[in-house]
Design a protein around this motif. Structure first.
Motif, short mmCIF file in Angstrom:
data_model
loop_
_atom_site.label_atom_id
_atom_site.label_comp_id
_atom_site.label_asym_id
_atom_site.label_seq_id
_atom_site.Cartn_x
_atom_site.Cartn_y
_atom_site.Cartn_z
N SER A 288 30.97 -38.29 -10.57
CA SER A 288 31.88 -39.16 -11.14
C SER A 288 31.31 -40.02 -12.19
CB SER A 288 32.25 -40.12 -9.73
OG SER A 288 31.01 -40.94 -9.16
N GLU A 289 32.20 -40.69 -12.62
CA GLU A 289 31.84 -41.61 -14.01
C GLU A 289 30.73 -42.83 -13.67
OE1 GLU A 289 35.60 -43.00 -15.60
OE2 GLU A 289 35.98 -40.78 -16.55
N ASP A 290 31.07 -43.15 -12.38
CA ASP A 290 30.11 -44.42 -11.92
C ASP A 290 28.81 -43.70 -11.53
OD1 ASP A 290 30.98 -43.51 -9.17
OD2 ASP A 290 32.07 -45.21 -8.84
N GLY A 291 28.66 -42.40 -11.43
CA GLY A 291 27.26 -41.79 -10.76
C GLY A 291 27.06 -42.21 -9.41
N LYS A 292 28.34 -42.35 -8.63
CA LYS A 292 28.26 -42.60 -7.26
C LYS A 292 28.39 -41.27 -6.25
CE LYS A 292 28.52 -47.73 -7.38
NZ LYS A 292 29.00 -48.66 -6.88
N HIS A 293 29.09 -40.52 -7.12
CA HIS A 293 29.79 -39.20 -6.27
C HIS A 293 29.62 -37.99 -6.88
CE1 HIS A 293 31.60 -42.72 -4.09
NE2 HIS A 293 32.27 -42.10 -3.18
N CYS A 294 29.41 -36.95 -6.32
CA CYS A 294 29.29 -35.74 -6.90
C CYS A 294 30.36 -34.75 -6.05
CB CYS A 294 28.08 -34.96 -7.00
SG CYS A 294 27.96 -33.54 -7.51
N LEU A 295 31.13 -33.83 -6.83
CA LEU A 295 31.85 -32.72 -6.42
C LEU A 295 31.15 -31.60 -6.46
CD1 LEU A 295 35.47 -33.53 -6.68
CD2 LEU A 295 34.31 -33.98 -4.72
N LEU A 296 30.96 -30.47 -5.70
CA LEU A 296 30.43 -29.33 -5.94
C LEU A 296 31.25 -28.44 -5.42
CD1 LEU A 296 28.48 -27.37 -6.30
CD2 LEU A 296 27.17 -27.71 -4.07
N GLU A 297 32.01 -27.49 -6.42
CA GLU A 297 32.70 -26.43 -5.93
C GLU A 297 32.05 -24.99 -6.15
OE1 GLU A 297 37.13 -24.95 -7.16
OE2 GLU A 297 36.22 -26.08 -8.79
N GLU A 298 32.14 -24.29 -4.91
CA GLU A 298 31.39 -22.88 -4.76
C GLU A 298 32.51 -21.99 -4.44
OE1 GLU A 298 27.70 -22.83 -2.73
OE2 GLU A 298 27.78 -25.46 -2.69
N THR A 299 32.38 -20.79 -5.13
CA THR A 299 33.03 -19.54 -4.83
C THR A 299 32.30 -18.30 -4.56
OG1 THR A 299 34.90 -20.72 -6.30
CG2 THR A 299 35.17 -18.44 -5.59
N PHE A 300 32.61 -17.74 -3.50
CA PHE A 300 32.03 -16.52 -3.22
C PHE A 300 32.86 -15.15 -2.72
CE2 PHE A 300 30.21 -20.33 -1.32
CZ PHE A 300 28.76 -20.32 -1.86
N GLU A 301 32.53 -14.05 -3.36
CA GLU A 301 33.13 -12.94 -3.21
C GLU A 301 33.57 -12.68 -1.70
OE1 GLU A 301 30.89 -10.00 -5.15
OE2 GLU A 301 29.41 -9.65 -3.59
N SER A 302 32.79 -13.44 -0.50
CA SER A 302 33.03 -12.88 0.70
C SER A 302 32.14 -13.67 1.34
CB SER A 302 32.40 -11.49 1.05
OG SER A 302 30.94 -11.29 0.72
N SER A 303 32.40 -13.79 2.79
CA SER A 303 31.66 -14.61 3.66
C SER A 303 30.27 -14.27 3.65
CB SER A 303 32.32 -14.49 5.09
OG SER A 303 33.37 -15.02 5.40
N GLU A 304 29.97 -12.79 3.49
CA GLU A 304 28.56 -12.52 3.47
C GLU A 304 27.80 -13.19 2.27
OE1 GLU A 304 31.27 -10.32 3.72
OE2 GLU A 304 30.84 -10.25 5.80
N ALA A 305 28.49 -13.29 1.27
CA ALA A 305 27.69 -13.78 0.12
C ALA A 305 27.55 -15.09 0.42
CB ALA A 305 28.60 -13.65 -1.47
#
Length: 117
Positions: free
Chosen positions: A46-63
């Motif tokens: 975030s612009e204020d440095g107080k929050h972060c979003l992490l987006e993760e995508t996997f090919e499967s549940s196993e990954a």
């Protein structure tokens, strides 16, 4: 659809943003080099440095489970300076993946319509 993704929101403790960014960069290098089943791994601050979003995508549940096995030992360190305030799992995660994420307070959203290009 076998792909599974999630978004994590972190709330960064005061004065810890630089430390958080350094730790996140270490995660990125490790995942990029060692996890071909991780299709996307994007960190947003975030612009204020107080929050972060992490987006993760996997090919499967196993990954996803492979990823958790790799980063799991390092999670306590980053959680000390930035607790997770939201974790939304998208897709039809396996029972094993759901169980692995349960301790992080995950909410699950099963896909019922749509497509990827």
């Amino acid at each position: 659809m076998t792909k599974v993704s999630y978004i994590i929101q972190w709330t960064i403790n005061d004065g810890e943003v630089d430390n958080f960014k350094t730790m996140a960069s270490g995660f990125v290098s490790s995942v990029q080099d060692g996890e071909p089943g991780t299709l996307g791994y994007q960190w947003y601050i975030s612009e204020d440095g107080k929050h972060c979003l992490l987006e993760e995508t996997f090919e499967s549940s196993e990954a996803l489970l492979t990823h958790l096995g790799n980063v799991g030992p390092s999670l306590p360190g980053i959680l000390e300076i930035a607790p997770i305030t939201r974790l939304e799992v998208r897709g039809n995660a396996s029972a094993e993946a759901r169980e692995a994420l349960a301790g992080l307070g995950a909410s699950h959203f099963a896909q019922f319509a749509g497509f990827d290009r």
